[in-house]
Design a protein around this motif. Structure first.
Motif, short mmCIF file in Angstrom:
data_model
loop_
_atom_site.label_atom_id
_atom_site.label_comp_id
_atom_site.label_asym_id
_atom_site.label_seq_id
_atom_site.Cartn_x
_atom_site.Cartn_y
_atom_site.Cartn_z
N ILE A 47 0.85 -1.19 0.00
CA ILE A 47 0.00 0.00 0.00
C ILE A 47 0.88 1.24 0.00
O ILE A 47 1.86 1.31 0.75
N ILE A 48 0.53 2.21 -0.84
CA ILE A 48 1.19 3.52 -0.82
C ILE A 48 0.12 4.57 -0.52
O ILE A 48 -0.91 4.63 -1.19
N GLY A 49 0.37 5.37 0.49
CA GLY A 49 -0.52 6.47 0.83
C GLY A 49 0.12 7.79 0.44
O GLY A 49 1.28 8.03 0.78
N VAL A 74 -0.18 -2.56 -6.52
CA VAL A 74 -0.02 -1.82 -5.27
C VAL A 74 -1.28 -0.96 -5.08
O VAL A 74 -1.72 -0.29 -6.02
N THR A 75 -1.86 -1.00 -3.90
CA THR A 75 -3.00 -0.14 -3.59
C THR A 75 -2.47 1.26 -3.31
O THR A 75 -1.63 1.45 -2.44
N VAL A 76 -2.95 2.25 -4.07
CA VAL A 76 -2.51 3.64 -3.89
C VAL A 76 -3.70 4.46 -3.40
O VAL A 76 -4.73 4.53 -4.07
N VAL A 77 -3.53 5.05 -2.22
CA VAL A 77 -4.59 5.82 -1.58
C VAL A 77 -4.15 7.27 -1.46
O VAL A 77 -3.01 7.55 -1.04
N GLY A 78 -5.01 8.21 -1.82
CA GLY A 78 -4.66 9.63 -1.75
C GLY A 78 -5.72 10.48 -1.10
O GLY A 78 -6.92 10.18 -1.18
N LEU A 85 -5.51 15.56 -5.08
CA LEU A 85 -5.48 16.01 -6.48
C LEU A 85 -5.24 14.84 -7.42
O LEU A 85 -5.98 14.65 -8.40
N ARG A 86 -4.21 14.04 -7.14
CA ARG A 86 -3.90 12.91 -8.03
C ARG A 86 -5.01 11.86 -8.01
O ARG A 86 -5.33 11.27 -9.05
N ALA A 87 -5.62 11.64 -6.86
CA ALA A 87 -6.71 10.65 -6.79
C ALA A 87 -7.90 11.08 -7.63
O ALA A 87 -8.56 10.26 -8.27
N SER A 88 -8.18 12.38 -7.64
CA SER A 88 -9.31 12.88 -8.44
C SER A 88 -9.07 12.68 -9.93
O SER A 88 -10.01 12.57 -10.72
N VAL A 96 -7.34 5.21 -5.10
CA VAL A 96 -8.44 5.43 -4.15
C VAL A 96 -8.36 6.84 -3.59
O VAL A 96 -7.32 7.24 -3.06
N GLY A 97 -9.43 7.60 -3.69
CA GLY A 97 -9.49 8.94 -3.12
C GLY A 97 -10.29 8.95 -1.84
O GLY A 97 -11.31 8.26 -1.73
N VAL A 98 -9.80 9.70 -0.86
CA VAL A 98 -10.43 9.75 0.46
C VAL A 98 -10.57 11.20 0.90
O VAL A 98 -9.64 11.99 0.73
N GLY A 99 -11.71 11.56 1.46
CA GLY A 99 -11.85 12.85 2.12
C GLY A 99 -12.51 13.96 1.31
O GLY A 99 -12.82 13.81 0.13
#
Length: 215
Positions: A47-49, A74-78, A85-88, A96-99
């Motif tokens: 996982i990369i956050g 790799v699960t990438v969460v932003g 910005l990158r998740a959008s 995966v975008g959060v928040g």
């Protein structure tokens, strides 16, 4: 929380690594720049956050390297800042975008990296300016509670946007807006209790999401 998953998280001013470490054990690295994902992949993370990242002084993390991580399963969460910005931009490809900041980028409420950009102390990761998005949410709350009116809000936001991001602060916004002194004093008292740091809130949400999927 202890997990067998290899987790790498890029953070800084939105959430200090020392505090983040008390919430989730991970390999915490400074705000992400171009090439850092490729370097991180050599450590074979699960996982990369991505929370914080560089915007102007160095090349920002590229879409291509995030896509490379996704290609390697790799699960990438932003969230919160550069991650939001990158998740959008890449959620259709599996990031995966959060928040709230992510949702604001996704829905077009905000569009520019200037909305989340701040200047930091490179040694301590301390935030030395205020993010426009947090200023906006704080003034919206003040408007909702009747501390200021709509014209005051419009004036304050216009002023905040006109200030170059490294110099953006509440005190500078107040000084340059010309808002009457009595209202500035009310706002200052409001800030002491009700200032909204939306990037911090979202950074915590990123950690919470990663904790859930790392079990």
């Amino acid at each position: 929380m202890v997990t067998n998953k290899k987790i790498i998280i890029f953070t800084g001013p939105s959430l200090q690594p020392k505090e983040a470490e008390t919430i989730l054990k991970a390999d915490y690295r400074p705000p992400i720049a171009r090439g850092d994902i490729i370097q991180a992949l050599t450590d074979e993370p699960d996982i990369i956050g991505i929370i914080d990242g560089v915007f102007h002084k160095e090349p920002a993390v590229s879409h291509k390297e995030i896509l490379e991580a996704l290609k390697k399963d790799v699960t990438v969460v932003g969230g919160a800042s550069m991650g939001a910005l990158r998740a959008s931009e890449l959620d259709d490809f599996g990031m995966v975008g959060v928040g709230q900041v992510y949702m604001d980028y996704k829905t077009g409420v905000i569009e520019s990296d200037d909305d989340v950009a701040v200047v930091i102390n490179p040694d301590t990761m301390e935030q030395l300016s205020e993010a426009l998005i947090s200023i906006n949410y704080t003034f919206k709350a003040a408007l909702k509670q009747g501390v200021i009116n709509r014209s005051d809000y419009d004036l304050l936001i216009k002023t905040a946007k006109s200030i170059y991001y490294p110099k953006r602060s509440y005190s500078k916004v107040f000084a340059e807006s010309g808002l009457e002194k009595s209202k500035v004093e009310l706002l200052q008292k409001f800030l002491e209790v009700h200032a909204i740091d939306v990037k911090r809130m979202d950074a915590l949400a990123v950690l919470d999401y990663i904790k859930k999927i790392a079990i």
